[in-house]
Design a protein around this motif. Structure first.
Motif, PDB file in Angstrom:
ATOM      1  N   ILE A 102      31.261  43.861  45.592  1.00 51.57           N
ATOM      2  CA  ILE A 102      32.382  43.048  45.101  1.00 51.57           C
ATOM      3  C   ILE A 102      31.916  42.380  43.808  1.00 51.57           C
ATOM      4  O   ILE A 102      30.869  41.723  43.768  1.00 51.57           O
ATOM      5  CB  ILE A 102      32.798  41.988  46.154  1.00 51.57           C
ATOM      6  CG1 ILE A 102      33.294  42.669  47.443  1.00 51.57           C
ATOM      7  CG2 ILE A 102      33.865  41.052  45.585  1.00 51.57           C
ATOM      8  CD1 ILE A 102      34.573  43.481  47.316  1.00 51.57           C
ATOM      9  N   ALA A 103      32.685  42.578  42.736  1.00 50.34           N
ATOM     10  CA  ALA A 103      32.275  42.064  41.421  1.00 50.34           C
ATOM     11  C   ALA A 103      32.282  40.536  41.406  1.00 50.34           C
ATOM     12  O   ALA A 103      33.149  39.914  42.027  1.00 50.34           O
ATOM     13  CB  ALA A 103      33.232  42.587  40.356  1.00 50.34           C
ATOM     14  N   SER A 104      31.310  39.955  40.714  1.00 50.97           N
ATOM     15  CA  SER A 104      31.280  38.495  40.647  1.00 50.97           C
ATOM     16  C   SER A 104      32.473  37.981  39.834  1.00 50.97           C
ATOM     17  O   SER A 104      32.990  36.905  40.071  1.00 50.97           O
ATOM     18  CB  SER A 104      29.953  38.021  40.049  1.00 50.97           C
ATOM     19  OG  SER A 104      29.730  38.687  38.837  1.00 50.97           O
ATOM     20  N   LYS A 105      32.891  38.799  38.882  1.00 47.07           N
ATOM     21  CA  LYS A 105      34.087  38.426  38.113  1.00 47.07           C
ATOM     22  C   LYS A 105      35.201  39.429  38.458  1.00 47.07           C
ATOM     23  O   LYS A 105      35.136  40.586  38.072  1.00 47.07           O
ATOM     24  CB  LYS A 105      33.738  38.493  36.609  1.00 47.07           C
ATOM     25  CG  LYS A 105      34.846  38.038  35.698  1.00 47.07           C
ATOM     26  CD  LYS A 105      34.356  38.096  34.240  1.00 47.07           C
ATOM     27  CE  LYS A 105      35.497  37.896  33.261  1.00 47.07           C
ATOM     28  NZ  LYS A 105      36.455  39.017  33.237  1.00 47.07           N
ATOM     29  N   PRO A 106      36.226  38.996  39.216  1.00 47.50           N
ATOM     30  CA  PRO A 106      37.277  39.933  39.624  1.00 47.50           C
ATOM     31  C   PRO A 106      38.066  40.443  38.416  1.00 47.50           C
ATOM     32  O   PRO A 106      38.089  39.772  37.387  1.00 47.50           O
ATOM     33  CB  PRO A 106      38.154  39.103  40.560  1.00 47.50           C
ATOM     34  CG  PRO A 106      37.725  37.690  40.412  1.00 47.50           C
ATOM     35  CD  PRO A 106      36.432  37.641  39.677  1.00 47.50           C
ATOM     36  N   PRO A 107      38.755  41.563  38.537  1.00 46.62           N
ATOM     37  CA  PRO A 107      38.867  42.376  39.746  1.00 46.62           C
ATOM     38  C   PRO A 107      37.710  43.362  39.944  1.00 46.62           C
ATOM     39  O   PRO A 107      37.125  43.835  38.972  1.00 46.62           O
ATOM     40  CB  PRO A 107      40.159  43.159  39.501  1.00 46.62           C
ATOM     41  CG  PRO A 107      40.242  43.312  38.016  1.00 46.62           C
ATOM     42  CD  PRO A 107      39.626  42.063  37.450  1.00 46.62           C
ATOM     43  N   MET A 158      44.969  47.758  34.627  1.00 46.90           N
ATOM     44  CA  MET A 158      44.035  46.631  34.550  1.00 46.90           C
ATOM     45  C   MET A 158      44.733  45.395  33.986  1.00 46.90           C
ATOM     46  O   MET A 158      44.488  44.277  34.439  1.00 46.90           O
ATOM     47  CB  MET A 158      42.808  46.995  33.688  1.00 46.90           C
ATOM     48  CG  MET A 158      41.882  48.042  34.294  1.00 46.90           C
ATOM     49  SD  MET A 158      41.325  47.649  35.949  1.00 46.90           S
ATOM     50  CE  MET A 158      40.281  46.272  35.632  1.00 46.90           C
ATOM     51  N   GLU A 159      45.610  45.635  33.019  1.00 43.71           N
ATOM     52  CA  GLU A 159      46.376  44.500  32.467  1.00 43.71           C
ATOM     53  C   GLU A 159      47.222  43.852  33.554  1.00 43.71           C
ATOM     54  O   GLU A 159      47.269  42.632  33.697  1.00 43.71           O
ATOM     55  CB  GLU A 159      47.306  44.969  31.336  1.00 43.71           C
ATOM     56  CG  GLU A 159      46.592  45.162  30.023  1.00 43.71           C
ATOM     57  CD  GLU A 159      47.502  45.822  28.978  1.00 43.71           C
ATOM     58  OE1 GLU A 159      48.750  45.784  29.135  1.00 43.71           O
ATOM     59  OE2 GLU A 159      46.959  46.404  28.019  1.00 43.71           O
ATOM     60  N   GLN A 160      47.879  44.721  34.345  1.00 51.50           N
ATOM     61  CA  GLN A 160      48.717  44.179  35.426  1.00 51.50           C
ATOM     62  C   GLN A 160      47.865  43.426  36.454  1.00 51.50           C
ATOM     63  O   GLN A 160      48.247  42.350  36.915  1.00 51.50           O
ATOM     64  CB  GLN A 160      49.500  45.291  36.120  1.00 51.50           C
ATOM     65  CG  GLN A 160      50.219  44.737  37.343  1.00 51.50           C
ATOM     66  CD  GLN A 160      51.331  45.629  37.865  1.00 51.50           C
ATOM     67  OE1 GLN A 160      51.987  46.346  37.115  1.00 51.50           O
ATOM     68  NE2 GLN A 160      51.562  45.575  39.171  1.00 51.50           N
ATOM     69  N   ALA A 161      46.711  44.015  36.799  1.00 53.61           N
ATOM     70  CA  ALA A 161      45.836  43.359  37.792  1.00 53.61           C
ATOM     71  C   ALA A 161      45.434  41.981  37.299  1.00 53.61           C
ATOM     72  O   ALA A 161      45.448  41.004  38.056  1.00 53.61           O
ATOM     73  CB  ALA A 161      44.604  44.224  38.046  1.00 53.61           C
ATOM     74  N   SER A 187      47.007  40.072  35.094  1.00 50.56           N
ATOM     75  CA  SER A 187      48.100  39.101  35.016  1.00 50.56           C
ATOM     76  C   SER A 187      48.656  38.739  36.398  1.00 50.56           C
ATOM     77  O   SER A 187      49.179  37.663  36.596  1.00 50.56           O
ATOM     78  CB  SER A 187      49.208  39.597  34.082  1.00 50.56           C
ATOM     79  OG  SER A 187      49.803  40.739  34.631  1.00 50.56           O
ATOM     80  N   HIS A 188      48.513  39.651  37.369  1.00 53.48           N
ATOM     81  CA  HIS A 188      49.017  39.346  38.716  1.00 53.48           C
ATOM     82  C   HIS A 188      47.916  38.835  39.645  1.00 53.48           C
ATOM     83  O   HIS A 188      48.111  38.738  40.847  1.00 53.48           O
ATOM     84  CB  HIS A 188      49.650  40.587  39.344  1.00 53.48           C
ATOM     85  CG  HIS A 188      50.958  40.966  38.726  1.00 53.48           C
ATOM     86  ND1 HIS A 188      51.054  41.628  37.541  1.00 53.48           N
ATOM     87  CD2 HIS A 188      52.229  40.755  39.113  1.00 53.48           C
ATOM     88  CE1 HIS A 188      52.320  41.838  37.239  1.00 53.48           C
ATOM     89  NE2 HIS A 188      53.058  41.299  38.176  1.00 53.48           N
ATOM     90  N   ILE A 189      46.747  38.593  39.062  1.00 53.53           N
ATOM     91  CA  ILE A 189      45.587  38.103  39.823  1.00 53.53           C
ATOM     92  C   ILE A 189      45.252  38.991  41.032  1.00 53.53           C
ATOM     93  O   ILE A 189      44.976  38.495  42.121  1.00 53.53           O
ATOM     94  CB  ILE A 189      45.754  36.622  40.288  1.00 53.53           C
ATOM     95  CG1 ILE A 189      46.686  35.868  39.339  1.00 53.53           C
ATOM     96  CG2 ILE A 189      44.391  35.907  40.306  1.00 53.53           C
ATOM     97  CD1 ILE A 189      46.971  34.464  39.770  1.00 53.53           C
ATOM     98  N   ASN A 190      45.297  40.289  40.814  1.00 53.58           N
ATOM     99  CA  ASN A 190      44.804  41.194  41.856  1.00 53.58           C
ATOM    100  C   ASN A 190      43.285  41.235  41.745  1.00 53.58           C
ATOM    101  O   ASN A 190      42.745  41.438  40.658  1.00 53.58           O
ATOM    102  CB  ASN A 190      45.362  42.603  41.646  1.00 53.58           C
ATOM    103  CG  ASN A 190      46.864  42.655  41.839  1.00 53.58           C
ATOM    104  OD1 ASN A 190      47.619  42.847  40.891  1.00 53.58           O
ATOM    105  ND2 ASN A 190      47.292  42.437  43.064  1.00 53.58           N
ATOM    106  N   ASP A 191      42.602  41.005  42.853  1.00 53.47           N
ATOM    107  CA  ASP A 191      41.136  40.955  42.768  1.00 53.47           C
ATOM    108  C   ASP A 191      40.460  42.268  43.148  1.00 53.47           C
ATOM    109  O   ASP A 191      39.242  42.403  43.011  1.00 53.47           O
ATOM    110  CB  ASP A 191      40.579  39.785  43.596  1.00 53.47           C
ATOM    111  CG  ASP A 191      41.167  39.730  44.994  1.00 53.47           C
ATOM    112  OD1 ASP A 191      41.851  40.695  45.384  1.00 53.47           O
ATOM    113  OD2 ASP A 191      40.943  38.725  45.683  1.00 53.47           O
ATOM    114  N   ILE A 192      41.248  43.236  43.629  1.00 52.60           N
ATOM    115  CA  ILE A 192      40.710  44.564  43.939  1.00 52.60           C
ATOM    116  C   ILE A 192      41.647  45.605  43.338  1.00 52.60           C
ATOM    117  O   ILE A 192      42.860  45.563  43.594  1.00 52.60           O
ATOM    118  CB  ILE A 192      40.653  44.822  45.473  1.00 52.60           C
ATOM    119  CG1 ILE A 192      39.829  43.756  46.211  1.00 52.60           C
ATOM    120  CG2 ILE A 192      40.169  46.240  45.765  1.00 52.60           C
ATOM    121  CD1 ILE A 192      38.350  43.985  46.239  1.00 52.60           C
ATOM    122  N   VAL A 193      41.119  46.501  42.540  1.00 47.05           N
ATOM    123  CA  VAL A 193      41.929  47.582  41.987  1.00 47.05           C
ATOM    124  C   VAL A 193      41.407  48.896  42.557  1.00 47.05           C
ATOM    125  O   VAL A 193      40.221  49.205  42.421  1.00 47.05           O
ATOM    126  CB  VAL A 193      41.845  47.601  40.440  1.00 47.05           C
ATOM    127  CG1 VAL A 193      42.576  48.812  39.876  1.00 47.05           C
ATOM    128  CG2 VAL A 193      42.411  46.307  39.854  1.00 47.05           C
TER     129      VAL A 193
END
Ligand code: GDP
Length: 296
Positions: free
Chosen positions: A96-101, A176-179, A181-187
């Motif tokens: 899990i990345a320290s900086k999401p996503p 990635m842009e959507q993730a 802006s929508h605060i998705n932490d897993i892509v």
């Protein structure tokens, strides 16, 4: 059931061994001959089998094992430990990345279970309180995009897709842009599969890798294809570099050869196994539990 044949064969061998009481080197050699046959029949890679048996034999005959009060028990324990080691020793988690996503790219041949696994993984992440985004990057099969969208609706997980014909780099960039802006932490990126590995597929996957720099590249392979699954893993790892494997359809694999060979042959750990068509049927892979299952 997985390892059915292997479990039966090994349990039979060890029953005989226990019946001996005190063991001689010849008893151990005979048992190891049977272990070797059982593993080969389970479709384990022959080089892996050879090294495995040599290692167990060396440990079982050395270290005064034969002098102990329960030598058969000790031999079984050694087999258990070596089977566990063969499958990677300890559980390999995804990073899990320290900086999401955290970006997870799923790759694999058509029909292996990639799209289903994307949904399953999304669900598992959601259950852990994460906010996954599924990305449809299989641009050649509109049906695959639709399949992911249907899964997303079922699971109530957002799916990012673009019109047919959009190139994969643009898709992943926008995703990635959507993730962000929508605060998705897993892509989770569902890439295109092919019937066979070819240069075009690898080039496309490499360009996605270069572009999005995924934290995890996971290969989805079908356990029921046995050693073919291992060969596919070797190829993908050589060309793309893998962080791990999702071994699907283990529920239908009575032999278990791929589960036992993938790590030893490729160096890539199995991180998850697919245990059925249902979306809940994805489990983390625990080498020690698998070994215990084989030995009963
Ligand atoms: P893709 O072409 O790699 O995206 O493959 P799909 O995700 O479409 O899966 C192909 C088929 O395999 C579908 O019918 C899935 O339901 C089935 N499948 C996927 N994973 C598993 C699994 O772990 N167990 C079983 N029994 N079937 C699975």
């Amino acid at each position: 059931m997985i390892f059915e044949g292997l479990a039966d064969r090994l349990q039979e061998t060890f029953k005989k061994l226990r019946g001996h009481g005190k063991l001689t080197e010849a008893d151990v050699n005979e048992a190891m001959r049977e272990v070797r046959m059982a593993l080969l029949e389970a479709d384990v890679n022959f080089k892996v089998v050879k090294e495995f048996v040599a290692k167990v034999k060396e440990r079982a005959i050395g270290q005064d094992v034969l002098e102990t009060l329960t030598p058969a028990q000790v031999v079984i324990k050694i087999v258990n430990e070596e089977l566990t080691a063969l499958m990677g020793g300890t559980q390999s988690r995804i990073m899990i990345a320290s900086k999401p996503p955290t970006v997870i790219m799923l790759v694999g041949l058509q029909g292996a279970g990639k799209t289903t696994s994307a949904g399953k993984l999304g669900l598992a992440m959601k259950k852990q309180g994460k906010r996954p985004l599924l990305v449809a990057a299989d641009i050649y099969r509109p049906a695959a995009i639709k399949q992911l969208q249907v899964l997303g609706e079922q699971l109530n997980i957002p799916v990012f897709a673009m019109p047919e014909g959009t190139d994969v780099v643009t898709i992943t960039e926008k995703a990635m842009e959507q993730a962000n802006s929508h605060i998705n932490d897993i892509v989770i990126i569902d890439t295109a599969g092919r019937l066979h590995i070819n240069e075009e597929l690898m080039q496309e996957l490499k360009s996605i890798k270069q572009h999005v720099k995924p934290h995890e590249i996971l290969l989805v392979v079908d356990a029921m294809t046995g050693q073919d699954a291992v060969n596919v893993a070797e190829s993908f790892n050589a060309d793309l570099g893998l962080d791990g494997v999702i071994l699907t359809k283990l529920d239908g694999d009575a032999r278990g050869g791929a589960a036992l060979s993938v790590k030893a042959v490729t160096g890539c750990p199995i991180k998850f196994v697919g245990m059925g068509e249902k979306l809940e049927a994805l489990e983390p892979f625990y080498p020690d539990r698998m070994a215990s299952r084989i030995l009963g």
